[in-house]
Design an enzyme around this catalytic site. Sequence first.
Site, PDB file in Angstrom:
ATOM      1  N   TYR A  52     -12.220  12.465  15.764  1.00 51.01           N
ATOM      2  CA  TYR A  52     -12.083  10.879  15.151  1.00 51.01           C
ATOM      3  C   TYR A  52     -13.399  10.482  14.614  1.00 51.01           C
ATOM      4  O   TYR A  52     -13.480  10.025  13.531  1.00 51.01           O
ATOM      5  CB  TYR A  52     -11.627   9.910  16.205  1.00 51.01           C
ATOM      6  CG  TYR A  52     -11.375   8.405  15.770  1.00 51.01           C
ATOM      7  CD1 TYR A  52     -10.062   8.322  15.206  1.00 51.01           C
ATOM      8  CD2 TYR A  52     -12.211   7.537  16.109  1.00 51.01           C
ATOM      9  CE1 TYR A  52      -9.767   6.761  14.683  1.00 51.01           C
ATOM     10  CE2 TYR A  52     -12.101   6.244  15.640  1.00 51.01           C
ATOM     11  CZ  TYR A  52     -10.943   5.869  15.141  1.00 51.01           C
ATOM     12  OH  TYR A  52     -10.840   4.522  14.587  1.00 51.01           O
ATOM     13  N   SER A 109     -15.046   2.650  11.121  1.00 48.66           N
ATOM     14  CA  SER A 109     -14.746   2.383  12.699  1.00 48.66           C
ATOM     15  C   SER A 109     -16.401   2.584  13.036  1.00 48.66           C
ATOM     16  O   SER A 109     -17.313   3.034  12.333  1.00 48.66           O
ATOM     17  CB  SER A 109     -14.220   3.671  13.464  1.00 48.66           C
ATOM     18  OG  SER A 109     -14.448   3.430  14.799  1.00 48.66           O
TER      19      SER A 109
HETATM   20  N1  LIG Z   1      -7.924  -0.677  16.695  1.00 55.29           N
HETATM   21  C1  LIG Z   1      -9.237  -0.451  16.803  1.00 55.29           C
HETATM   22  O1  LIG Z   1      -9.539  -0.621  17.796  1.00 55.29           O
HETATM   23  C2  LIG Z   1      -9.744   0.374  15.652  1.00 55.29           C
HETATM   24  C3  LIG Z   1     -11.073   0.347  15.705  1.00 55.29           C
HETATM   25  C4  LIG Z   1     -11.885   0.964  14.535  1.00 55.29           C
HETATM   26  C5  LIG Z   1     -11.438   1.351  13.514  1.00 55.29           C
HETATM   27  N2  LIG Z   1      -9.998   1.280  13.662  1.00 55.29           N
HETATM   28  C6  LIG Z   1      -9.365   1.879  12.195  1.00 55.29           C
HETATM   29  O2  LIG Z   1      -8.651   0.685  11.747  1.00 55.29           O
HETATM   30  C7  LIG Z   1      -7.432   1.361  10.844  1.00 55.29           C
HETATM   31  C8  LIG Z   1      -6.073   0.436  11.560  1.00 55.29           C
HETATM   32  O3  LIG Z   1      -5.870   0.591  12.672  1.00 55.29           O
HETATM   33  P1  LIG Z   1      -4.736  -0.099  13.713  1.00 55.29           P
HETATM   34  O4  LIG Z   1      -5.732  -0.301  15.055  1.00 55.29           O
HETATM   35  O5  LIG Z   1      -4.231  -1.104  13.071  1.00 55.29           O
HETATM   36  O6  LIG Z   1      -4.175   0.987  14.188  1.00 55.29           O
HETATM   37  P2  LIG Z   1      -2.486   1.264  14.316  1.00 55.29           P
HETATM   38  O7  LIG Z   1      -2.162   2.466  14.855  1.00 55.29           O
HETATM   39  O8  LIG Z   1      -1.876   0.001  14.893  1.00 55.29           O
HETATM   40  O9  LIG Z   1      -1.994   1.315  12.688  1.00 55.29           O
HETATM   41  C9  LIG Z   1      -2.281   2.329  11.653  1.00 55.29           C
HETATM   42  C10 LIG Z   1      -1.417   2.410  10.722  1.00 55.29           C
HETATM   43  O10 LIG Z   1      -1.465   3.445   9.718  1.00 55.29           O
HETATM   44  C11 LIG Z   1      -0.178   4.112   9.421  1.00 55.29           C
HETATM   45  N3  LIG Z   1      -0.238   5.475   9.370  1.00 55.29           N
HETATM   46  C12 LIG Z   1      -0.695   6.504  10.160  1.00 55.29           C
HETATM   47  N4  LIG Z   1      -0.746   7.632   9.537  1.00 55.29           N
HETATM   48  C13 LIG Z   1      -0.235   7.489   8.297  1.00 55.29           C
HETATM   49  C14 LIG Z   1      -0.205   8.350   7.123  1.00 55.29           C
HETATM   50  N5  LIG Z   1      -0.473   9.605   7.115  1.00 55.29           N
HETATM   51  N6  LIG Z   1       0.286   7.733   5.819  1.00 55.29           N
HETATM   52  C15 LIG Z   1       0.202   6.307   5.861  1.00 55.29           C
HETATM   53  N7  LIG Z   1       0.140   5.601   6.914  1.00 55.29           N
HETATM   54  C16 LIG Z   1      -0.217   6.077   8.169  1.00 55.29           C
HETATM   55  C17 LIG Z   1       0.584   3.700  10.858  1.00 55.29           C
HETATM   56  O11 LIG Z   1       1.940   4.294  10.654  1.00 55.29           O
HETATM   57  C18 LIG Z   1       0.201   2.604  11.179  1.00 55.29           C
HETATM   58  O12 LIG Z   1       0.694   1.463  10.377  1.00 55.29           O
HETATM   59  C19 LIG Z   1      -7.548   2.714  11.191  1.00 55.29           C
HETATM   60  O13 LIG Z   1      -8.100   3.618  10.309  1.00 55.29           O
HETATM   61  C20 LIG Z   1      -8.250   2.782  12.601  1.00 55.29           C
HETATM   62  O14 LIG Z   1      -8.787   4.048  12.688  1.00 55.29           O
HETATM   63  C21 LIG Z   1      -9.312   0.715  14.291  1.00 55.29           C
END
Ligand SMILES: NC(=O)c1ccc[n+]([C@@H]2O[C@H](COP(=O)([O-])OP(=O)(O)OC[C@H]3O[C@@H](n4cnc5c(N)ncnc54)[C@H](O)[C@@H]3O)[C@@H](O)[C@H]2O)c1
Length: 264
Positions: free
Chosen positions: A159, A145
């Site tokens: 986080y 991130s």
């Molecule tokens: N959305 C943002 O603005 C953003 C910004 C920076 C980083 N990220 C990172 O990107 C990645 C994806 O995020 P997103 O926004 O698509 O989130 P999201 O919540 O839409 O999706 C996350 C996915 O991870 C799965 N997950 C959670 N815990 C799990 C586990 N223990 N085992 C297997 N799967 C698991 C969830 O079921 C979900 O499908 C994450 O690592 C998040 O930290 C997101």
Amino acid sequence: MSMTGKTVIVTGAGKPDGIGRACADRFLQLGANVVICDLPDSDGISAAIEDYAGEQDRVSCIGADVGNPADAKTAVAEAIQKFGGIDILVNNAGVGAGSHDFMELTAKDWELSLTVNLMGQVNFCEAVIPEFLRRGSGVIVNISSLSGVGAISSIPACYTASKFAAVGLTKQLALQYAPNNIRVNAVCPGSVRTDMMRGAMELMAEQENISIDEAEALEASTIPMGRAATPVEIATSVSFLAGSDAGYLTGVALPVAGGMPPGV
Ligand SMILES: NC(=O)c1ccc[n+]([C@@H]2O[C@H](COP(=O)([O-])OP(=O)(O)OC[C@H]3O[C@@H](n4cnc5c(N)ncnc54)[C@H](O)[C@@H]3O)[C@@H](O)[C@H]2O)c1
């Protein structure tokens, strides 16, 4: 760029609107086989099973909790058994838990953040690296991130700490395995339109006593490009780092954030 014949594991790729799902679709578009992992018995994995029912020759959906090392081994075994090996791992699964106020964070917030965001990546790296070493090549892309390269005030400390750790893991593995033709990089998204961002906007609205629309406008005003990314815009950076065009890149933590600065 074609990835025909390659096999990719993407964790946390069940949810249709998430970054992981966009990565899975991007690799499929490029011709790869994809093993989609998400939490067992979750809406995410059920949605993936349904959505890819007609593509079982190139897609396998596995219920795998990234916090469980045995589930990581099962996912790798599935890739080997069904597609003959594994070429690329995308460690995407992640959670956002807890308050932006450090003293309000609970032991559970810390445990969940570190188990999923750090140990989830460790578990899958441990499961794929022996196979990469056997084959003489491999690529890992860890989703960190912008909070993994600098602290941003509205983000929970658990986080931020877990995402810094993901960058540290990326760089250390990149160094150790460069001589083995294994590249390891991280993608550091800023704001991306997914359920996770919606959750963050709800929290911001509550903290600032404003509406969700106002919170989104406030967030957008901090991004030089004036808007959050789409999941596809993250997925194309992931596939770039995973592909041969990035063949000399390793140990990089790439911000994909519309010019948003990483904080302190
Ligand atoms: N959305 C943002 O603005 C953003 C910004 C920076 C980083 N990220 C990172 O990107 C990645 C994806 O995020 P997103 O926004 O698509 O989130 P999201 O919540 O839409 O999706 C996350 C996915 O991870 C799965 N997950 C959670 N815990 C799990 C586990 N223990 N085992 C297997 N799967 C698991 C969830 O079921 C979900 O499908 C994450 O690592 C998040 O930290 C997101």
